[in-house]
Motif scaffolding. Structure first.
Motif, PDB file in Angstrom:
ATOM      1  N   ASP A 119       0.815  -1.216   0.000  1.00  0.00           N
ATOM      2  CA  ASP A 119       0.000   0.000   0.000  1.00  0.00           C
ATOM      3  C   ASP A 119       0.851   1.270   0.000  1.00  0.00           C
ATOM      4  O   ASP A 119       0.341   2.362   0.233  1.00  0.00           O
ATOM      5  N   LYS A 120       2.151   1.150  -0.282  1.00  0.00           N
ATOM      6  CA  LYS A 120       3.054   2.303  -0.262  1.00  0.00           C
ATOM      7  C   LYS A 120       3.342   2.769  -1.688  1.00  0.00           C
ATOM      8  O   LYS A 120       3.748   1.968  -2.540  1.00  0.00           O
ATOM      9  N   ILE A 121       3.167   4.068  -1.929  1.00  0.00           N
ATOM     10  CA  ILE A 121       3.515   4.647  -3.228  1.00  0.00           C
ATOM     11  C   ILE A 121       4.962   5.127  -3.129  1.00  0.00           C
ATOM     12  O   ILE A 121       5.269   6.124  -2.465  1.00  0.00           O
ATOM     13  N   ILE A 122       5.873   4.402  -3.766  1.00  0.00           N
ATOM     14  CA  ILE A 122       7.313   4.649  -3.624  1.00  0.00           C
ATOM     15  C   ILE A 122       7.684   6.063  -4.059  1.00  0.00           C
ATOM     16  O   ILE A 122       8.486   6.737  -3.400  1.00  0.00           O
ATOM     17  N   ASN A 123       7.082   6.547  -5.143  1.00  0.00           N
ATOM     18  CA  ASN A 123       7.434   7.876  -5.673  1.00  0.00           C
ATOM     19  C   ASN A 123       7.193   8.989  -4.654  1.00  0.00           C
ATOM     20  O   ASN A 123       7.838  10.032  -4.701  1.00  0.00           O
ATOM     21  N   GLU A 124       6.236   8.783  -3.736  1.00  0.00           N
ATOM     22  CA  GLU A 124       5.826   9.852  -2.834  1.00  0.00           C
ATOM     23  C   GLU A 124       6.495   9.777  -1.457  1.00  0.00           C
ATOM     24  O   GLU A 124       6.241  10.615  -0.594  1.00  0.00           O
ATOM     25  N   LEU A 125       7.361   8.763  -1.246  1.00  0.00           N
ATOM     26  CA  LEU A 125       7.962   8.583   0.073  1.00  0.00           C
ATOM     27  C   LEU A 125       9.216   9.442   0.243  1.00  0.00           C
ATOM     28  O   LEU A 125       9.979   9.639  -0.707  1.00  0.00           O
ATOM     29  N   SER A 126       9.412   9.920   1.465  1.00  0.00           N
ATOM     30  CA  SER A 126      10.652  10.611   1.817  1.00  0.00           C
ATOM     31  C   SER A 126      11.765   9.578   1.961  1.00  0.00           C
ATOM     32  O   SER A 126      11.515   8.360   1.934  1.00  0.00           O
ATOM     33  N   GLU A 127      13.008  10.044   2.154  1.00  0.00           N
ATOM     34  CA  GLU A 127      14.121   9.116   2.343  1.00  0.00           C
ATOM     35  C   GLU A 127      13.886   8.252   3.576  1.00  0.00           C
ATOM     36  O   GLU A 127      14.170   7.055   3.575  1.00  0.00           O
ATOM     37  N   ARG A 128      13.336   8.839   4.618  1.00  0.00           N
ATOM     38  CA  ARG A 128      13.037   8.077   5.836  1.00  0.00           C
ATOM     39  C   ARG A 128      11.953   7.033   5.553  1.00  0.00           C
ATOM     40  O   ARG A 128      12.028   5.892   6.014  1.00  0.00           O
ATOM     41  N   GLY A 129      10.952   7.426   4.778  1.00  0.00           N
ATOM     42  CA  GLY A 129       9.897   6.487   4.415  1.00  0.00           C
ATOM     43  C   GLY A 129      10.417   5.339   3.566  1.00  0.00           C
ATOM     44  O   GLY A 129      10.001   4.192   3.737  1.00  0.00           O
ATOM     45  N   LEU A 130      11.357   5.653   2.661  1.00  0.00           N
ATOM     46  CA  LEU A 130      11.945   4.609   1.827  1.00  0.00           C
ATOM     47  C   LEU A 130      12.728   3.610   2.677  1.00  0.00           C
ATOM     48  O   LEU A 130      12.666   2.403   2.449  1.00  0.00           O
ATOM     49  N   ARG A 131      13.466   4.119   3.677  1.00  0.00           N
ATOM     50  CA  ARG A 131      14.239   3.217   4.538  1.00  0.00           C
ATOM     51  C   ARG A 131      13.332   2.261   5.297  1.00  0.00           C
ATOM     52  O   ARG A 131      13.693   1.113   5.545  1.00  0.00           O
TER      53      ARG A 131
END
Length: 580
Positions: A87-99
């Motif tokens: 349910d995560k949209i990768i394009n919209e995540l911050s660096e912290r969200g990506l980690r």
């Protein structure tokens, strides 16, 4: 598998929604020569418990697509469309969200485990790091779970192995560690980027068994990126074929591999060597060996040992005898560590032999010195596995090919230039390649340059050490077709070293099988490959995948039956160890 929730997006159903989805994915890279369009409006999805194979040659955009799911593309990339992991949209995540997503929701199994593992940190510590970063487990609990993961992926003596460094494990063991790392945080989807390319066929078969049990038992989605159609036939549920940044064909594995519709897919499949198809797979066959052909190479009781400080010398080659007649191609096969490449280097004088006898074209190659040694070396050509490492990057292609002629003072000036141009034509390279540098050529073109250089002195004996293993299937097919054609034209004898049994099947007259430095079986090609007598040869042949999903399933079942009859275990995921 523990479900993840996210209150900021529509409800995600872990059972029915895709675990990985690319919608109109578009990737451009900014370069000094302008923008490069790597991926063009790609749509693809992976469901829970499904293996989707993304296939295509180098440069088609496969790895760029996969890297997008982890948010690891460089800043020079401009990304359009949408990439969802659960349910995560990768394009919209911050660096912290990506980690928080990497490892936890999506994990990656890379092609070369030594690049994925830190060489100075113990295996267990690398496994616990991911768990501690994502709050899965800490301290002793994390260590015990790391040991459980190693046991789950079939690593024996896991508690001891957890305290070892990556270099102390075999290639297959290291790849299992990478899979254990991918499982550490219980991700919904695993991206496997050429996970078996660097492995021998038997180790590859074990890793594929492990990945298959992973998706069956944990319902994990797998995006499998590969150019090996045998692996696709063995693993995939659905297949997407990628060409120049676009998907040109998709469907079930049976639809795509057994009834391809797109010309590119048909071309890819036609280029795949098929074990059992024999000579003529690439449009031409080597000439039969003359009944009265003399010996080009005679090896008797060769021993090669490596000295180890404070330890008994390691015997890499143990009393090996091989012969190759003039005009004959002999395939030397075996797994990594069997001693095949060591034999090749010993024959070339690149490493010393401990004992034994080597006669090349009637001359004692181990004792000849001075002018006699130079004359003998003129009659031996060599092709190495990695053309990028064997070609001088500072010399243009014309000088690379002419170098043996310069060393042995053969031809000069215009005559030498004409010979080089004739060789370029023989290996199907344009004359314009004469003044280009190796880095300006593709991998297949560089290997053609290596072959031209090996033939520059018209050798009577050619030693080829894995000359096509680093190439895409269609490039490999064209290089093999060309090599067979050149062998027909020039009539040289060839010792062809490889672990790809289908390639050996396509060109060899006879086959020699090695294990642990010794010859375990030898004979005519059809005799050894179609009716093996030795247990080790049977294991090798049973592990070699074929690009037909129906035939491959039968071969896999037969391999499992063979392993059971020999008392060996099939490598599967032990989910009891994951429940710790």
């Amino acid at each position: 598998m523990t479900p993840h929730t996210n209150t900021n997006t529509p409800a995600y159903n872990a059972e029915t929604d895709p675990v990985l989805k690319f919608s109109q994915l578009d990737v451009n890279f900014k370069t000094e020569f302008g923008r490069v369009h790597a991926v063009k409006g790609l749509d693809l999805q992976v469901m829970p418990g499904e293996v989707v194979a993304l296939v295509g040659e180098s440069g088609s955009g496969k790895s760029v697509t996969a890297t997008t799911a982890l948010g690891l593309l460089p800043k020079t990339a401009r990304i359009g469309g949408q990439t969802l992991v659960a349910d995560k949209i990768i394009n919209e995540l911050s660096e912290r969200g990506l980690r928080s997503v990497r490892g936890n929701r999506v994990a990656m199994v890379f092609q070369e485990p030594m690049t994925a593992l830190n060489p100075v940190i113990r295996i267990g510590e690398q496994l616990t790091e991911a768990m501690e970063v994502h709050g899965i487990a800490h301290g002793r609990e994390a260590w015990d779970r790391a040991v459980g993961l190693l046991e789950a992926v079939g690593i024996p003596a896991a508690r001891r192995r957890a305290r070892e460094f990556p270099h102390e494990l075999s290639g297959g063991m290291r790849q299992r560690v990478v899979i254990a790392m991918a499982l550490a945080c219980d991700p919904e989807v695993i991206i496997a980027d050429e996970p078996t390319t660097a492995l021998d066929v038997t180790v590859q078969a074990d890793i594929l068994d492990l990945l298959r049990s992973l998706k069956d038992q944990l319902n994990t989605g797998i995006l499998l990126i590969t150019h090996n159609m045998g692996v696709v036939a063995d693993m995939a549920d659905r297949v997407a074929v990628m060409f120049k940044g676009e998907i040109v064909e998709r469907g079930t594995v049976e639809e795509v591999l057994l009834n391809p519709q797109h010309p590119y897919t048909r071309r890819l499949l036609d280029a795949v060597p098929h074990l059992g198809a024999g000579h003529g797979q690439f449009g031409t066959s080597p000439l039969p060996v003359a009944a009265d052909a003399g010996m080009a190479l005679e090896v008797k009781d060769l021993v090669v040992e490596y000295k180890r400080e404070g330890k008994k010398p390691f015997r890499a080659v143990d009393g090996v005898s091989i012969d190759v007649r003039r005009g004959e191609i002999v395939g030397l096969v075996g797994e990594s560590g069997s001693g095949k490449s060591t034999i090749g280097r010993a024959l070339l004088g690149l490493i010393p032999s401990t004992s034994g006898e080597v006669r090349v074209l009637g001359t004692d190659a181990l004792s000849v010195r001075g002018k006699g040694g130079n004359e003998l070396r003129k009659r031996i050509g060599v092709i190495f596995q990695d053309p990028a490492a064997s070609l001088n990057p500072r010399l243009p292609v014309g000088d690379v090919i002419a170098e043996p002629m310069s060393v042995h003072k053969v031809a000069r000036g215009k005559e030498r230039e004409k010979k080089v141009l004739d060789l370029l034509e023989a290996v199907q390279l344009p004359r314009s390649a004469y003044n280009r540098y190796p880095h300006e050529l593709s991998g297949g073109q560089r290997q053609r340059v290596s072959i031209a250089r090996a033939l520059s002195l018209q050798p009577d004996l050619l030693i080829a050490d894995e000359p096509t293993s680093a190439l895409d299937v269609s490039v490999q097919a064209s290089v093999l077709e060309m090599l067979i054609g050149l062998q027909r034209e020039f009539g040289f004898a060839c010792l062809f070293i490889s672990h790809d049994l289908a390639v050996i099947d396509s060109l060899a007259h006879r086959v020699v099988v090695m294990q642990y430095g010794k010859v375990v079986e030898r004979g005519n090609r059809d005799q050894v490959l179609m009716n093996p007598q030795e247990e080790y040869t049977k294991r090798l042949l049973a592990a070699a995948p074929v690009p037909n999903p129906i035939e491959q399933k039968r071969r896999r079942d037969e391999r499992h039956a063979l392993l059971a009859s020999l008392g060996d275990e099939i490598v599967t995921l032990d989910t009891r160890e994951l429940s710790m």
